[in-house]
Design a protein around this motif. Structure first.
Motif, PDB file in Angstrom:
ATOM      1  N   TYR B  36       0.838  -1.183   0.000  1.00  0.00           N
ATOM      2  CA  TYR B  36       0.000   0.000   0.000  1.00  0.00           C
ATOM      3  C   TYR B  36       0.885   1.249   0.000  1.00  0.00           C
ATOM      4  O   TYR B  36       2.024   1.226   0.467  1.00  0.00           O
ATOM      5  N   GLN B  38       0.853   5.277   1.340  1.00  0.00           N
ATOM      6  CA  GLN B  38       0.164   6.226   2.203  1.00  0.00           C
ATOM      7  C   GLN B  38       0.799   7.600   2.072  1.00  0.00           C
ATOM      8  O   GLN B  38       1.996   7.768   2.261  1.00  0.00           O
ATOM      9  N   ARG B  42      -3.589  10.914   4.808  1.00  0.00           N
ATOM     10  CA  ARG B  42      -4.515  10.088   4.036  1.00  0.00           C
ATOM     11  C   ARG B  42      -4.450   8.641   4.489  1.00  0.00           C
ATOM     12  O   ARG B  42      -3.520   8.216   5.177  1.00  0.00           O
ATOM     13  N   GLY B  43      -5.448   7.861   4.055  1.00  0.00           N
ATOM     14  CA  GLY B  43      -5.425   6.442   4.342  1.00  0.00           C
ATOM     15  C   GLY B  43      -4.572   5.695   3.327  1.00  0.00           C
ATOM     16  O   GLY B  43      -4.282   6.209   2.247  1.00  0.00           O
ATOM     17  N   PRO B  44      -4.159   4.475   3.659  1.00  0.00           N
ATOM     18  CA  PRO B  44      -3.388   3.674   2.698  1.00  0.00           C
ATOM     19  C   PRO B  44      -4.187   3.393   1.433  1.00  0.00           C
ATOM     20  O   PRO B  44      -5.409   3.213   1.496  1.00  0.00           O
ATOM     21  N   PHE B  46      -4.257   0.807  -1.895  1.00  0.00           N
ATOM     22  CA  PHE B  46      -3.754  -0.462  -2.393  1.00  0.00           C
ATOM     23  C   PHE B  46      -2.989  -0.284  -3.701  1.00  0.00           C
ATOM     24  O   PHE B  46      -3.425   0.461  -4.598  1.00  0.00           O
TER      25      PHE B  46
END
Lengths: 115, 114
Positions: B36, B38, B42-44, B46
């Motif tokens: 992932y 990041q 922010r969020g990870p 994919f």
């Protein structure tokens, strides 16, 4: 929706207060995961749901943490009587499947600051 | 217990070069492994998934390898660009529980200089 929506973005609580975080998964995804990111990059799994049923709660500190995913409502993660060490970013992720194609789509996170 | 180790030091490279990030795991054999990205705040996101029976997986400028003997995955970004600057996380599933929960490495921060 096409992305995981988490609210609020930032939550500030005094020690001992309650905190409630919300997560709307991507439409059509059956699985929801909650992770806690403490410090810079340490992720800790908390709990997962398959639809409204708890799927795996092995990471959940059960004394003060609870979570729900009810039909037609955002999922929620609630912390009763917050402590300083609960300060972290809480991420929600959703997935169509968990079996070896378990790509997880993450929200932007809720930053919880306990003062 | 299961352990995932990534090089926690930042990786600084020049634009156009290939970045190689390492993920080592110990005390278990994951059936697959995900990478992932990041970005700050922010969020990870994919990037790639590789299974234990796959040696290599590619997607555009990205390549992942999975060596089950060495217990290591390598993540390569070729022709790197400043926009590739981010933290990259290695994430295999937790043990053999097959519930999909991931265990994340501490991440490697990549800085690509123009």
């Amino acid at each position: 929706g096409e992305e995981v929506a988490q609210t609020p973005k930032h939550l500030v609580r005094g020690e001992g207060q309650k905190a409630k975080l919300y997560c709307a998964p991507i439409k059509g995804h059956s699985y929801v995961f909650w992770y806690q990111q403490v410090l810079k990059n340490e992720f800790k799994f908390l709990i997962s749901f398959q639809n409204e049923n708890v799927f795996d709660e092995t990471g959940m500190p059960k004394e003060r943490f609870s979570a729900k995913c009810l039909p037609n409502s955002p999922c929620s993660l609630e912390i009763q009587a917050t402590k300083l060490e609960d300060s972290a970013v809480y991420f929600c992720a959703s997935s169509r499947s968990t079996v070896q194609r378990g790509i997880q789509y993450f929200g932007a996170g809720t930053r919880l600051s306990v003062l | 217990s299961q352990k995932i180790e990534q090089n926690s030091e930042a990786l600084n490279i020049q634009e156009g070069k290939t970045a190689t990030l390492t993920c080592n795991y110990t005390n278990y054999s994951p059936a697959y492994l995900q990478w992932y990205r990041q970005d700050p705040g922010r969020g990870p996101v994919f990037l790639l998934l590789i299974r234990e029976n796959e040696k290599e997986k590619r997607k555009e400028r990205l390549k992942v390898t999975f060596d089950t003997t060495l217990k290591q995955s390598l993540f390569h970004i070729t022709a790197s660009q400043p926009a590739d600057s981010a933290t990259y996380l290695c994430a295999p599933p937790w043990g053999s529980s097959n519930t999909g929960k991931l265990i994340f490495g501490q991440g490697t921060t990549l800085q690509v200089k123009p």
